[in-house]
Write a protein that holds these residues in place. Structure first.
Motif, PDB file in Angstrom:
ATOM      1  N   GLU B 276      15.764  45.916 -13.959  1.00 50.60           N
ATOM      2  CA  GLU B 276      15.377  46.141 -12.560  1.00 50.60           C
ATOM      3  C   GLU B 276      14.313  45.151 -12.124  1.00 50.60           C
ATOM      4  O   GLU B 276      14.372  44.570 -11.033  1.00 50.60           O
ATOM      5  CB  GLU B 276      14.874  47.578 -12.387  1.00 50.60           C
ATOM      6  CG  GLU B 276      16.002  48.561 -12.155  1.00 50.60           C
ATOM      7  CD  GLU B 276      15.538  50.000 -12.327  1.00 50.60           C
ATOM      8  OE1 GLU B 276      14.289  50.243 -12.388  1.00 50.60           O
ATOM      9  OE2 GLU B 276      16.402  50.890 -12.408  1.00 50.60           O
ATOM     10  N   VAL B 278      13.656  42.193 -13.390  1.00 46.12           N
ATOM     11  CA  VAL B 278      14.220  40.849 -13.296  1.00 46.12           C
ATOM     12  C   VAL B 278      15.018  40.682 -12.005  1.00 46.12           C
ATOM     13  O   VAL B 278      14.846  39.720 -11.243  1.00 46.12           O
ATOM     14  CB  VAL B 278      15.093  40.556 -14.527  1.00 46.12           C
ATOM     15  CG1 VAL B 278      15.862  39.238 -14.330  1.00 46.12           C
ATOM     16  CG2 VAL B 278      14.203  40.463 -15.765  1.00 46.12           C
ATOM     17  N   SER B 279      15.890  41.675 -11.735  1.00 43.11           N
ATOM     18  CA  SER B 279      16.731  41.537 -10.536  1.00 43.11           C
ATOM     19  C   SER B 279      15.873  41.626  -9.268  1.00 43.11           C
ATOM     20  O   SER B 279      16.130  40.949  -8.269  1.00 43.11           O
ATOM     21  CB  SER B 279      17.859  42.578 -10.532  1.00 43.11           C
ATOM     22  OG  SER B 279      17.287  43.882 -10.561  1.00 43.11           O
ATOM     23  N   ALA B 281      12.721  40.551  -9.040  1.00 44.80           N
ATOM     24  CA  ALA B 281      12.059  39.241  -8.914  1.00 44.80           C
ATOM     25  C   ALA B 281      13.002  38.191  -8.363  1.00 44.80           C
ATOM     26  O   ALA B 281      12.651  37.372  -7.501  1.00 44.80           O
ATOM     27  CB  ALA B 281      11.527  38.833 -10.292  1.00 44.80           C
ATOM     28  N   GLU B 282      14.261  38.252  -8.841  1.00 48.56           N
ATOM     29  CA  GLU B 282      15.261  37.293  -8.369  1.00 48.56           C
ATOM     30  C   GLU B 282      15.506  37.468  -6.895  1.00 48.56           C
ATOM     31  O   GLU B 282      15.660  36.502  -6.129  1.00 48.56           O
ATOM     32  CB  GLU B 282      16.555  37.472  -9.161  1.00 48.56           C
ATOM     33  CG  GLU B 282      16.567  36.624 -10.426  1.00 48.56           C
ATOM     34  CD  GLU B 282      17.762  36.889 -11.296  1.00 48.56           C
ATOM     35  OE1 GLU B 282      18.602  37.783 -10.945  1.00 48.56           O
ATOM     36  OE2 GLU B 282      17.867  36.262 -12.359  1.00 48.56           O
ATOM     37  N   ALA B 283      15.538  38.717  -6.452  1.00 48.35           N
ATOM     38  CA  ALA B 283      15.823  38.985  -5.053  1.00 48.35           C
ATOM     39  C   ALA B 283      14.741  38.412  -4.126  1.00 48.35           C
ATOM     40  O   ALA B 283      14.995  38.009  -3.020  1.00 48.35           O
ATOM     41  CB  ALA B 283      15.953  40.509  -4.830  1.00 48.35           C
ATOM     42  N   GLU B 285      13.015  35.650  -4.609  1.00 43.50           N
ATOM     43  CA  GLU B 285      13.036  34.180  -4.544  1.00 43.50           C
ATOM     44  C   GLU B 285      13.848  33.669  -3.364  1.00 43.50           C
ATOM     45  O   GLU B 285      14.851  34.266  -2.971  1.00 43.50           O
ATOM     46  CB  GLU B 285      13.626  33.629  -5.846  1.00 43.50           C
ATOM     47  CG  GLU B 285      12.530  33.504  -6.915  1.00 43.50           C
ATOM     48  CD  GLU B 285      13.079  33.125  -8.283  1.00 43.50           C
ATOM     49  OE1 GLU B 285      14.233  32.661  -8.371  1.00 43.50           O
ATOM     50  OE2 GLU B 285      12.320  33.322  -9.264  1.00 43.50           O
TER      51      GLU B 285
END
Lengths: 142, 285
Positions: B276, B278-279, B281-283, B285
């Motif tokens: 969660e 990681v996803s 943080a990716e969102a 960016e």
């Protein structure tokens, strides 16, 4: 030396004596009897008394017997005792209490089964005291 | 939800551990009681065997007497010894199974029970088997006194004609892991097998057979009951010790599995949280 035979004294709680003897003296309802080897085969009730045992080896032993049975067989004699104790195993205080109780019951003297039981209890208590080396304190007329 | 599952497993582990403590304690208590009961049972065996032998020999030589003579059987009484408490594995079930089978086999419709021990009483009452008398509260140390009281009642019923035969079901103690359910006929007293009664035995009864029997036979019944009580007690403690031992072992296995499950759940929760983060943080960016 008399011929030895096998004697067993057993109680419901434990085996008290098991070994070769030459002679024993017990008291049945009919009176005192001595038993050597090759005695006639009998079955007889025992009254509370002190049994005397002459082992093949060793010293004479005595036990209180709280009533029971004697069976003389071919080469084995069995004493089925309700209770049996050596002098060293007797609880003197308890025997004295039992004697007191029995005397009181007898004093109230109801001539029924109670009296017979009380007299047997008294006999057992006095046997224990006698064997333990304590005087029963004056014999009673029971 | 994940955390909830974890908590749930934790709670169950704790609960099983608590139960295991109890089963361990019971096993230890049973082991201590067993040692004592075993000793008493073994010490009493000699007397039992002797009085049984003497009584049987006497019966075969002495002829008919009230306690000995068979009579037309109308009702049979079955003395059944069970424990007061359960948690002894299949102990009581084994006794009752054989007792009830025997009742049906030899007693037919007119069988009634003398129940010693609460478990047997409850079971018989539940099955609507008539109970002539019940004896509860024998405790962990059966005394000769208790046995005498029970024997007196049974003899009274027998002499009074309430029952015409008396059978006894108990367990013979062999070792802590093994006991054997046995059923034997107490009254009328059985004669010995022919080879034992041998002709060389010819007894004199003093003063006479009647007196000897009147004294000997009630005592025989008392001792049969006493000895059966002691054997049953030792068997019961043995059975309970074994049952509690396997219960403790089962608990161990259960705990091991649940700890595995707990670790797996915890790992899954951590993995999911990382995923969660990681996803998330990716969102951004």
């Amino acid at each position: 030396m008399a011929t030895p035979y096998h004697l067993k004294i057993v109680t419901p709680e434990r085996t008290v004596f098991d070994g070769p003897v030459t002679y024993i003296i017990v008291r049945s309802t009919e009176g005192e009897i001595g038993i050597l080897a090759h005695h006639m085969q009998i079955i007889t009730p025992l009254v509370p008394h002190i049994i005397t045992v002459y082992p093949e080896a060793g010293n004479v032993e005595q036990f209180t017997i709280g009533g029971g049975f004697l069976e003389v067989g071919n080469d084995t004699t069995v004493v089925l005792a309700d209770s049996a104790e050596r002098a060293s195993e007797i609880d003197v205080a308890r025997a004295q209490l039992a004697r007191q109780r029995a005397l009181e019951t007898i004093a109230q003297a109801k001539p029924d089964i109670d009296l017979i039981r009380a007299k047997r209890a008294l006999q057992r208590a006095e046997n224990r005291l006698k064997l333990a080396g304590h005087s029963a304190g004056g014999m009673t007329s029971a | 939800m994940a955390a909830g599952g974890l908590k749930e497993v934790d709670r169950r582990i704790k609960s099983v551990k608590n139960t295991q403590q109890i089963t361990r304690a019971m096993k230890m208590v049973a082991a201590a009681k067993l040692r004592k009961a075993e000793l008493r049972a073994k010490k009493a065996r000699d007397y039992f065997e002797q009085i049984q032998a003497v009584t049987r020999r006497a019966v075969s030589k002495g002829g008919a007497q009230k306690l000995v003579a068979p009579r037309t059987v109308q009702r049979k009484g079955f003395v059944i010894i069970t424990s007061a408490r359960g948690l002894a594995g299949p102990y009581n079930a084994n006794v009752l199974r054989q007792a009830v089978a025997k009742m049906q086999e030899v007693g037919g419709k007119n069988a009634a029970a003398f129940a010693i021990g609460r478990k047997g009483r409850d079971y018989l009452a539940h099955r609507n088997i008539p109970i002539l008398q019940e004896f509860l509260g024998v405790g962990d140390d059966p005394t000769l006194h208790q046995a005498q009281a029970i024997a007196r009642e049974i003899l009274q019923q027998y002499l009074g004609g309430e029952v015409d035969e008396v059978w006894l079901t108990y367990t013979k103690f062999i070792n802590p892991l093994t006991h054997e359910v046995r059923t034997l006929r107490v009254l009328p007293v059985e004669e010995p097998p022919a080879e034992e009664s041998g002709a060389e035995r010819s007894y004199v009864f003093e003063p006479d057979p009647e007196t000897v029997f009147n004294d000997l036979l009630p005592r025989y019944v008392e001792v049969v009951i006493f000895s059966a009580l002691l054997e049953s007690k030792a068997s019961e403690h043995g059975a309970r010790m074994t049952a509690m031992d396997s219960a403790s072992k089962n608990a161990d296995e259960l705990i091991r599995q649940m700890i595995l499950m707990r670790n797996r759940l915890r790992q899954a929760a951590i993995t999911r949280e990382i995923a969660e983060l990681v996803s998330g943080a990716e969102a951004l960016e």
